[in-house]
Structures are given as C-alpha cells and as structure tokens.
Design an enzyme around this catalytic site. Sequence first.
Site, PDB file in Angstrom:
ATOM      1  N   LYS A  13       0.812  -1.219   0.000  1.00  0.00           N
ATOM      2  CA  LYS A  13       0.000   0.000   0.000  1.00  0.00           C
ATOM      3  C   LYS A  13       0.843   1.266   0.000  1.00  0.00           C
ATOM      4  CE  LYS A  13      -2.590   0.535   3.675  1.00  0.00           C
ATOM      5  NZ  LYS A  13      -2.246   1.724   4.478  1.00  0.00           N
ATOM      6  N   ARG A  88      -9.895   3.017   9.416  1.00  0.00           N
ATOM      7  CA  ARG A  88      -9.418   1.653   9.650  1.00  0.00           C
ATOM      8  C   ARG A  88     -10.540   0.724  10.109  1.00  0.00           C
ATOM      9  NH1 ARG A  88      -3.894   0.797   9.903  1.00  0.00           N
ATOM     10  NH2 ARG A  88      -2.587   2.656  10.048  1.00  0.00           N
ATOM     11  N   ARG A 123      11.633 -11.254   3.824  1.00  0.00           N
ATOM     12  CA  ARG A 123      12.335  -9.973   3.828  1.00  0.00           C
ATOM     13  C   ARG A 123      13.467  -9.984   4.853  1.00  0.00           C
ATOM     14  NH1 ARG A 123       8.558  -4.788   3.827  1.00  0.00           N
ATOM     15  NH2 ARG A 123       8.060  -5.493   5.944  1.00  0.00           N
ATOM     16  N   ARG A 156      13.105  -9.039  10.675  1.00  0.00           N
ATOM     17  CA  ARG A 156      12.508  -8.217  11.723  1.00  0.00           C
ATOM     18  C   ARG A 156      11.395  -8.982  12.427  1.00  0.00           C
ATOM     19  NH1 ARG A 156      10.448  -2.674   9.432  1.00  0.00           N
ATOM     20  NH2 ARG A 156       9.005  -4.172   8.494  1.00  0.00           N
ATOM     21  N   ARG A 167      -1.247  -9.776  12.391  1.00  0.00           N
ATOM     22  CA  ARG A 167      -1.577  -8.499  11.754  1.00  0.00           C
ATOM     23  C   ARG A 167      -2.672  -8.673  10.705  1.00  0.00           C
ATOM     24  NH1 ARG A 167       3.963  -6.546   9.517  1.00  0.00           N
ATOM     25  NH2 ARG A 167       2.762  -4.739   8.833  1.00  0.00           N
TER      26      ARG A 167
END
Length: 210
Positions: A13, A88, A123, A156, A167
């Site tokens: 996004k 949200r 990642r 991370r 999430r």
Amino acid sequence: MRLILLAAPGAGKGTQAEKLSKHFDIPTISTGAILRQNIKDGTELGKVVKGLIDKGQLVPDDVMIQLMNDRLSADDCKNGFILDGFPRTLTQAEALDHSDIKIDKVLNIDVPDEKIIARLSGRLECSKCATTFHKEYRKPAVDGVCDICGGELVVRDDDKPETVKKRLATYHEQTEPLLHFYADKGMLRTAHGQEEISDTTKEVLKVLED
C-alpha cells in the site's frame, strides 16, 4: 481525486500511495503524520491528542475527523488527496461518511494472505544500515551479509510469520468490513497485486481511470 487507499499489511500500500501521489500530483495524508504534526505545533487539538496518548487512550473518531478536516483544507489538497491509514474501522468509515469530507473512490489492493506471508517472511534487513533484501526477490551477494555495509541481515520481528498472521487477522476483523461498506456505495475499486510493483501500478491506474 479524493481517494481512500485500503490494503492488508504487506500488500504494498505504501509504495502504491507514493506512486499515485506523484501520478495525480496530490498528497498522501497519513493519520499518524497529522497527529505528530499537531502535537509538534502545539495546536489546541494537538494538546488534546497528546493528553490522550500520554494516558494510553485512543484518539476518538470525532477528534480524528476534526484533525482530518483541518489538514484537508490546506492548499495542497485542493486538487485531491489520498487517505492512507484512515478509516481503519467501520465506525471510522461511518463517521467519515457523516462528515464534510467528500470521497470520490476507494481503492483496495488485493493480495492473498499466503503471498503476503511469503513476501514479508522472506524480507531481510541489515542490522547496521537498515537496507532491505529478500530471500527470493532481492538476494544479497553473500547469504546473510549486506551488500552495502557488510552488516548482518536479519528478519525483523514484525516480519516473522506468526506476527504477520496476527496483523492479517486484525485487518480481516477490523478493516475488511470497509470493503463491503464502500462496495454498497458503488465507490470501491479493486486492483490485484502483482509480482512486479510496476505491474501493480499499471492495474491500479487502470481501475482508477476506468
């Protein structure tokens, strides 16, 4: 164009917001940035927000709407804006709908959960310079070593699969209902995230300009 941008965490996004901002020459409005700026400037609203945050309380929807109204009245928003991070929740969307803020379109960037999990969990970030790599899409020359500074590459905490799943669960519970809310109003446009960022951008522009 007055646009709301919706997408699950990890769906790209932020990157698309940046590209749309340049393409349409309109600013991306982040609620977090608005809050921080008002607190920094010491505005009356900023003082209220700081007091709430210092107490560990959430900023009420009516205060957020007032902050958004103030920000969107600025000259750089006269040709449009992109809302990133607000609304949200369905409650926030309903509050926005009853405000003086008018929205033209709502863009949803759709990426399956399994692809998001694979993308984020692959990642890698340099522990020294924070340069990002990927186990599949942007491999370092030497495994575990940053090409830029030689620092150690790590995953991370936010990108670990169990964290990403949490999430995504929050997104599906709190934000996904907005898709139905705006679809019922005929405002929703959906673009499907592609492997290449540029291909996603092409589809995004196509669905927005149709």
